[in-house]
Design a protein around this motif. Sequence first.
Motif, short mmCIF file in Angstrom:
data_model
loop_
_atom_site.label_atom_id
_atom_site.label_comp_id
_atom_site.label_asym_id
_atom_site.label_seq_id
_atom_site.Cartn_x
_atom_site.Cartn_y
_atom_site.Cartn_z
N UNK A 211 31.96 35.25 79.69
CA UNK A 211 31.99 33.67 79.81
C UNK A 211 30.70 33.48 78.58
N UNK A 212 31.26 32.10 78.09
CA UNK A 212 30.15 31.55 77.03
C UNK A 212 29.77 30.25 77.61
N UNK A 213 28.37 30.15 77.52
CA UNK A 213 27.70 28.73 77.98
C UNK A 213 28.05 27.72 77.10
N UNK A 214 28.33 26.68 77.38
CA UNK A 214 28.72 25.59 76.38
C UNK A 214 27.53 24.40 76.81
N UNK A 215 26.74 24.59 77.64
CA UNK A 215 25.79 23.67 77.79
C UNK A 215 25.46 23.00 79.18
N UNK A 216 24.60 22.24 79.67
CA UNK A 216 24.41 21.55 80.76
C UNK A 216 25.09 20.11 80.85
N UNK A 217 25.51 19.88 82.05
CA UNK A 217 26.30 18.60 82.13
C UNK A 217 25.37 17.68 82.89
N UNK A 218 25.45 16.35 82.58
CA UNK A 218 24.59 15.20 83.15
C UNK A 218 25.14 13.90 82.94
N UNK A 219 25.10 13.11 83.99
CA UNK A 219 25.83 11.88 83.97
C UNK A 219 24.76 10.71 83.47
N UNK A 220 23.60 11.04 82.99
CA UNK A 220 22.49 10.11 82.34
C UNK A 220 23.12 9.27 81.40
N UNK A 221 24.06 10.02 80.65
CA UNK A 221 24.52 9.18 79.42
C UNK A 221 26.31 9.56 79.78
N UNK A 222 26.83 8.05 80.10
CA UNK A 222 28.11 7.77 80.34
C UNK A 222 28.95 7.68 79.14
N UNK A 223 29.25 8.83 78.63
CA UNK A 223 29.73 8.85 77.27
C UNK A 223 30.45 10.07 76.83
N UNK A 224 31.22 10.20 75.84
CA UNK A 224 31.77 11.39 75.37
C UNK A 224 30.72 12.32 74.71
N UNK A 225 30.83 13.42 75.04
CA UNK A 225 29.80 14.39 74.56
C UNK A 225 30.53 15.68 73.74
#
Length: 265
Positions: A211-225
Amino acid sequence: MTVDKDTFLKSDLLERYLTGLTNTQESLEVENYINKFPEVKEAYNILESKLQLVAFANAEEAPTHLLGSILESLDEKPVIALKAKPKKSRFNFGIAASVAALVFAGSSMYFYLQNQDLLNENQVIVDELYDLRSDIDQNNSKLEALAEQFSQLNNPETEKYILNGNRRAKNLKTIAYINPKEKTSMIDVVSLPTLPDNQEYQIWADLQDKQVNLGILSVRDRRLQQIPYTKDALGLSITIEQKGIKRNDNSADTPVAEIELKLED
């Protein structure tokens, strides 16, 4: 010209009278007001005292021998009684010049301060214009990024994947957009259940043997990342991890959401 004493005091006749700048008619009028109104006489005495201070400050000391000659001449001549007359100005144009210099200095300071205020106001306007230009540049950059994302979403090669949470994260929902031809990946975090302060959501690309880590998920910015594009990825998964602890990429942690990806042709 006859006016009330208050109007007279507001005029410049007293100053002009003391500096010898009035004509005969004006001088008579000033003397009449001095004799008639105590307030005018008091103002006259105060102004006269101030002008005397100015005159004394600018006066030059007379030679000693000249003072002696004047005293000897006075001793030799008889004393003649003079009829009292209204006070006349004892000041010459040197005093008038001193007064004018003071007025000019005051005026210069006033206009200097006014000019400084104007310069300060101009600087404020310039700063606001720079801030506005900076805001415009930032907004243009955001618009360009949104336009790029919109283009990627509407690209026919872009695949849409919805990841829903399992019983451990029932309200979790994210949408991934992957374009294998353009090699771009984006994710829209729609909702994430609340976690304890020491935990966080992470997204992974599932390969054949790791598995390759793609980052942390957060709803602080409700936008495409944007997330890293991973070639040969078989699927995507979301896990709950301890903050600040890097786990082994090959560990078999149970994901709270996962989905298989279409294989590239």
